[in-house]
Design an enzyme around this catalytic site. Sequence first.
Site, PDB file in Angstrom:
ATOM      1  N   GLU A 281     -67.373 -22.040-133.981  1.00  0.00           N
ATOM      2  CA  GLU A 281     -68.782 -22.459-133.918  1.00  0.00           C
ATOM      3  C   GLU A 281     -69.630 -21.708-134.934  1.00  0.00           C
ATOM      4  O   GLU A 281     -70.647 -22.213-135.382  1.00  0.00           O
ATOM      5  CB  GLU A 281     -69.350 -22.220-132.511  1.00  0.00           C
ATOM      6  CG  GLU A 281     -69.101 -23.365-131.560  1.00  0.00           C
ATOM      7  CD  GLU A 281     -69.911 -23.283-130.266  1.00  0.00           C
ATOM      8  OE1 GLU A 281     -70.560 -22.252-130.010  1.00  0.00           O
ATOM      9  OE2 GLU A 281     -69.879 -24.253-129.509  1.00  0.00           O
ATOM     10  N   HIS A 302     -40.819 -20.444-130.894  1.00  0.00           N
ATOM     11  CA  HIS A 302     -39.842 -21.491-130.587  1.00  0.00           C
ATOM     12  C   HIS A 302     -40.486 -22.874-130.601  1.00  0.00           C
ATOM     13  O   HIS A 302     -39.897 -23.842-130.128  1.00  0.00           O
ATOM     14  CB  HIS A 302     -39.187 -21.194-129.232  1.00  0.00           C
ATOM     15  CG  HIS A 302     -38.496 -19.853-129.233  1.00  0.00           C
ATOM     16  ND1 HIS A 302     -37.141 -19.704-129.412  1.00  0.00           N
ATOM     17  CD2 HIS A 302     -39.003 -18.592-129.142  1.00  0.00           C
ATOM     18  CE1 HIS A 302     -36.837 -18.405-129.405  1.00  0.00           C
ATOM     19  NE2 HIS A 302     -37.957 -17.720-129.244  1.00  0.00           N
ATOM     20  N   LYS A 416     -72.711 -35.229-127.581  1.00  0.00           N
ATOM     21  CA  LYS A 416     -73.613 -35.316-126.417  1.00  0.00           C
ATOM     22  C   LYS A 416     -74.471 -36.575-126.508  1.00  0.00           C
ATOM     23  O   LYS A 416     -74.631 -37.304-125.528  1.00  0.00           O
ATOM     24  CB  LYS A 416     -74.529 -34.084-126.360  1.00  0.00           C
ATOM     25  CG  LYS A 416     -73.795 -32.796-126.019  1.00  0.00           C
ATOM     26  CD  LYS A 416     -74.785 -31.644-125.894  1.00  0.00           C
ATOM     27  CE  LYS A 416     -74.053 -30.319-125.826  1.00  0.00           C
ATOM     28  NZ  LYS A 416     -74.954 -29.174-125.955  1.00  0.00           N
TER      29      LYS A 416
HETATM   30  O1  PA5 Z   1     -72.015 -20.712-128.074  1.00  0.00           O
HETATM   31  C1  PA5 Z   1     -72.756 -21.565-127.611  1.00  0.00           C
HETATM   32  O2  PA5 Z   1     -73.980 -21.509-127.768  1.00  0.00           O
HETATM   33  C2  PA5 Z   1     -72.225 -22.708-126.775  1.00  0.00           C
HETATM   34  O3  PA5 Z   1     -70.841 -22.719-126.704  1.00  0.00           O
HETATM   35  C3  PA5 Z   1     -72.771 -22.611-125.366  1.00  0.00           C
HETATM   36  O4  PA5 Z   1     -72.398 -21.385-124.818  1.00  0.00           O
HETATM   37  C4  PA5 Z   1     -72.295 -23.745-124.483  1.00  0.00           C
HETATM   38  O5  PA5 Z   1     -72.616 -24.981-125.069  1.00  0.00           O
HETATM   39  C5  PA5 Z   1     -72.926 -23.658-123.114  1.00  0.00           C
HETATM   40  O6  PA5 Z   1     -74.311 -23.666-123.217  1.00  0.00           O
HETATM   41  P1  PA5 Z   1     -75.247 -23.242-122.029  1.00  0.00           P
HETATM   42  O7  PA5 Z   1     -74.992 -21.824-121.696  1.00  0.00           O
HETATM   43  O8  PA5 Z   1     -76.633 -23.478-122.539  1.00  0.00           O
HETATM   44  O9  PA5 Z   1     -74.914 -24.154-120.875  1.00  0.00           O
END
Ligand code: PA5
Length: 428
Positions: A281, A302, A416
């Site tokens: 990310e 393996h 989303k």
């Molecule tokens: O790193 C990030 O920002 C995302 O992976 C969030 O942690 C994830 O989408 C969950 O978001 P939230 O804590 O707002 O539900």
Amino acid sequence: MVRIDLSGTQQFVTKPLDEAACQAAIDTLVNGTGAGSDFTGWVNLPVDYDKDEFARIEKAAEKIKSDSKALVVVGIGGSYLGARAVVELLKSPNYNVLAKNTPDLYFAGNGISAQAVQEIIAMIGDRDFSVNVISKSGTTTEPAIAFRIFKELLEKKYGKEGAKGRIYATTDKARGALKTLATQEGYESFIVPDNIGGRYSVLTAVGLLPIACCGIDINKLMQGAAQEREQCLSLGVRSAAAQYAMSRQYLSADGKFIEILAAYEPAFRFMAEWWKQLYGESEGKDGVGIFPASVDLTPDLHSMGQYIQDGRRILQETVVFFDETAASVQVPGDEANLDGLNYLAGRELSYINEKAMQATKAAHISGGVPVTEIRLPRNCEEAVGALIYFFEFACGVSGYISGVNPFDQPGVEAYKKNMFHLLGKPGY
Ligand code: PA5
């Protein structure tokens, strides 16, 4: 505490690593002058955290330990992976079935599978349980659905008032649907600081509450992180984290644009998942980024071993290895020796595991895969805290070296929008 050995990358590095670019990236991160600098609160977190909130986390963990046989942790992504990674590594992937006097831990809301939810409900059975719902935005669909389900279950079992005393909400201090609900219902609440994004939040209440419920010493976890922070800040480009950031960027620029994280402990599996989210990310955007993958060794030798040794030469490998293991198991002797294993009789499995790592490392290097080795003294709270900080700091530096904002994730919105449209959410 974290040590790095870059000798396995040397034959692939034909010119000096770009220390000037790395120093500039460190300065950008530490001075908060780069893109996404509003989300760099984690840099000082190990020495600058809310002590009152920390004490409340410890107190809540004691209450959960005393009144619950199970804790359901509802969250996804950065609100899920860190806690699971630390608990599996420091306790066990088999934590729930091993003898202990702390609650079982179930993770919900990290997907939309009906089977997964039904199984958690069945595993809780008629035992006492609590719920820790974690969402920084407070609006994420997967945990919101799971929370409705487990909240309803709690309310059926304990009544509305009784359920309130068993729900712990970890969310933004002011915004989001979860914050509104928590305030309205009077749930005990913990804060995800504004300046810390989900994937950098494991050392906030997001990770610390579930981790503490499993009997892990969260003070020691923070101390380990603080020690590593000190190294990162005082050593500049010479720190292990900076060396790692520089080296992986160099190798990527040279065509090794997939990095596999390898460990020789099954308990490490979710640390690798956490690492994949952190790097994927943070770096995968604007058409660039090193693709983070992971292997569990020796099992994956393996399966994936063939590709790593012999497939497209686009891989770099990072191995994480502990100097010592607490467990002691030896290979038994056998008079008949039909399996020919007597040459190993009396040997510790940890000795054989390390030889397997060294042999694999040499094989992969000779097959054209640069290998970085990351060493930790042992699998304990301090070392795991240090490793978390090491990877976070290196990720911030690496992201800035590659020219991206390591603290946003615009790409996760696309699915989303489509999903909301297909589900008929108003406004989509
Ligand atoms: O790193 C990030 O920002 C995302 O992976 C969030 O942690 C994830 O989408 C969950 O978001 P939230 O804590 O707002 O539900």
